[in-house]
Enzyme design. Structure first.
Site, PDB file in Angstrom:
ATOM      1  N   PHE A   1     -45.002  23.698   0.784  1.00 16.53           N
ATOM      2  CA  PHE A   1     -44.710  22.893   2.146  1.00 16.53           C
ATOM      3  C   PHE A   1     -44.474  21.513   1.653  1.00 16.53           C
ATOM      4  O   PHE A   1     -45.344  20.842   1.096  1.00 16.53           O
ATOM      5  CB  PHE A   1     -45.912  22.941   3.099  1.00 16.53           C
ATOM      6  CG  PHE A   1     -45.274  22.344   4.268  1.00 16.53           C
ATOM      7  CD1 PHE A   1     -44.470  22.632   5.153  1.00 16.53           C
ATOM      8  CD2 PHE A   1     -45.586  21.151   4.642  1.00 16.53           C
ATOM      9  CE1 PHE A   1     -44.085  22.143   6.271  1.00 16.53           C
ATOM     10  CE2 PHE A   1     -45.161  20.319   5.576  1.00 16.53           C
ATOM     11  CZ  PHE A   1     -44.361  20.897   6.648  1.00 16.53           C
TER      12      PHE A   1
ATOM     13  N   ASP B   1     -46.241  16.978  -5.600  1.00 17.83           N
ATOM     14  CA  ASP B   1     -46.270  16.299  -4.028  1.00 17.83           C
ATOM     15  C   ASP B   1     -47.701  16.350  -3.747  1.00 17.83           C
ATOM     16  O   ASP B   1     -48.688  17.363  -3.689  1.00 17.83           O
ATOM     17  CB  ASP B   1     -45.430  17.352  -3.136  1.00 17.83           C
ATOM     18  CG  ASP B   1     -45.746  17.252  -1.661  1.00 17.83           C
ATOM     19  OD1 ASP B   1     -46.409  16.674  -1.249  1.00 17.83           O
ATOM     20  OD2 ASP B   1     -44.921  17.795  -0.917  1.00 17.83           O
TER      21      ASP B   1
ATOM     22  N   LYS C   1     -49.335  10.999   4.319  1.00 20.33           N
ATOM     23  CA  LYS C   1     -50.454  11.282   5.007  1.00 20.33           C
ATOM     24  C   LYS C   1     -51.546  10.231   4.821  1.00 20.33           C
ATOM     25  O   LYS C   1     -51.152   9.089   5.543  1.00 20.33           O
ATOM     26  CB  LYS C   1     -50.839  12.711   4.701  1.00 20.33           C
ATOM     27  CG  LYS C   1     -50.024  13.792   5.171  1.00 20.33           C
ATOM     28  CD  LYS C   1     -50.800  15.013   5.424  1.00 20.33           C
ATOM     29  CE  LYS C   1     -49.848  16.074   6.089  1.00 20.33           C
ATOM     30  NZ  LYS C   1     -49.033  16.703   5.257  1.00 20.33           N
TER      31      LYS C   1
END
Ligand SMILES: *Cc1c(COP(=O)(O)O)cnc(C)c1O
Length: 391
Positions: free
Chosen positions: A134, A219, A248
């Site tokens: 993702f 990532d 995040k």
């Protein structure tokens, strides 16, 4: 009608339906606790999906944000400002690489978009990504997200992207050749259910990409900022990627993303290559600096590895639990039966927020400031909800 129910009908009349209608409306938070509009208290073991690294209303973050808002709110990237300089220098020092250079944006998808654009400037066009990965919802980030149900309604997407099985170095050897610009990989696949590769896999990817002159992007949007027991989720492997993407937890709860380039690729962008109006705004950077300083001063990263061991040990004792995987305070509780979604609703009814990434995996990502007593409370409630399935 209860206040939570009233919010649901207002939501449906005001919002598009891309999230489904949330069942509860949260109004206040403190540390690892949040309260809904009816005054119900919850232990927040999802931390805003791994964003609220220091929980809610942390005093260091509140004062950093309010001081900065009182000083200088936003200037765009036509001007420098001290908080962005300090934060870029800090991130650079956390990578340990003198050649590291930072680009700021506002989200994980944008950080990966920046990595995609950077990779194009190598002159090569192909990208290799992982099945189950993702990387975000914008068109470029979606193009490299290895989940076909998310992609299919939106094709055509970017071309020349190969998806290979995660944790499979033989598959990587077959597709990573001199035409590939970049390999992008999560050190742990968060959205896919906290899937952890074998130790050594990332290092082998590093060796392979180095040999073939391919950029390796990690990532770390979900695995960065100390969540996994180290600043970035790949450090145990003792390797250096070409690109690190963060978001995040980076902004300590505010929207902030970063794409850090290391080595030769750090000079690929030139004036006009890329940009973001709000990226690296003074308030978001002040919040991130307060978060990093607090994590360092309070030794939260080391503590978080100890909590991992306790949680894994205790949760594994449940007859419903197949295994517990993940690192630090990013854990996937794998159930023996497909009741994860109902289980999460059961937890919510008992005052715990967590989420199910599938019918068999519950993800927890509590703030790093979670107290020992709150861990115990979580374990008690987990056992209580589990016991309703064991009968
Ligand atoms: C959440 C996430 C993203 C996307 O971040 P947004 O801020 O929602 O755009 C990208 N990569 C990973 C690994 C993520 O967990």
């Amino acid at each position: 009608m209860s206040d939570n129910l009233e919010s649901q009908s207002r939501w449906e009349n005001a919002f598009q339906n891309n999230y489904g209608t949330p069942k509860i409306t949260l109004v206040r938070g403190r540390g690892s606790l949040v309260w809904d509009i009816e005054g119900n208290e919850y232990l927040d073991f999802l931390g805003g999906i791994a964003t609220n690294i220091l929980g809610h209303a942390h005093p260091a973050i509140v004062s950093a944000i309010s001081d900065q808002a009182n000083q200088l709110g936003h200037v765009s990237n036509l001007y420098s400002h001290p908080r962005a300089l300090e934060l870029a220098e800090k991130l650079k020092s956390l990578t340990g690489e003198a050649s590291a250079r930072v680009f700021f944006c506002n989200s994980g998808a944008e950080a990966n978009e920046a990595a995609l654009k950077l990779s194009r400037l190598t002159g090569r066009k192909r990208i290799v990504s992982m099945i189950g990965s993702f990387h975000g919802r914008t068109m470029g980030a979606l193009s490299i997200t290895g989940q076909s149900p998310k992609q299919e309604p939106f094709i055509p997407l970017l071309k020349k992207i190969a998806f290979i099985p995660y944790n499979d170095i033989a598959a990587a050897k077959k597709v990573i050749n001199k035409k590939v610009a970049m390999v992008i990989v999560e050190p742990i696949q968060g959205e896919n259910g906290v899937v952890v590769p074998d130790f050594g896999y990332l290092k082998k990817l590093r060796e392979l990409t180095t040999r073939r002159g391919v950029l390796l992007a990690f990532d770390c949007v979900q695995t960065g900022m100390g969540r996994t027991g180290e600043w970035f989720g790949f450090e145990k492997e003792g390797i250096t990627p070409d690109i690190i993407t963060l978001a995040k937890g980076l902004g300590g709860g505010l929207p902030l993303g970063a794409m850090i380039a290391i080595g030769d690729c750090a000079s690929l962008f030139g004036p006009g290559s890329h940009g973001s109006t709000f990226g690296g705004s003074p308030i978001a950077c002040a919040s991130a600096l307060a978060a990093i300083t607090t994590i360092e001063n309070e030794g939260l990263i080391a503590r978080n590895s100890a909590l991992e061991l306790t949680l894994k040990l205790e949760l594994s004792k449940s007859a419903l639990v197949e295994s517990v995987r993940g690192s630090g305070l990013l854990l996937g509780i794998v159930l023996k039966t497909g009741v994860a979604k109902k289980f999460v609703l059961g937890l919510q009814g008992e005052g715990i927020l967590a989420n199910a990434t599938s019918e068999t995996v519950i993800r927890i990502a509590p703030p790093l400031i979670v107290t020992d007593a709150q861990i115990i409370r979580f374990l008690e409630i987990f056992r209580k909800v589990a016991s309703t399935y064991e009968r």
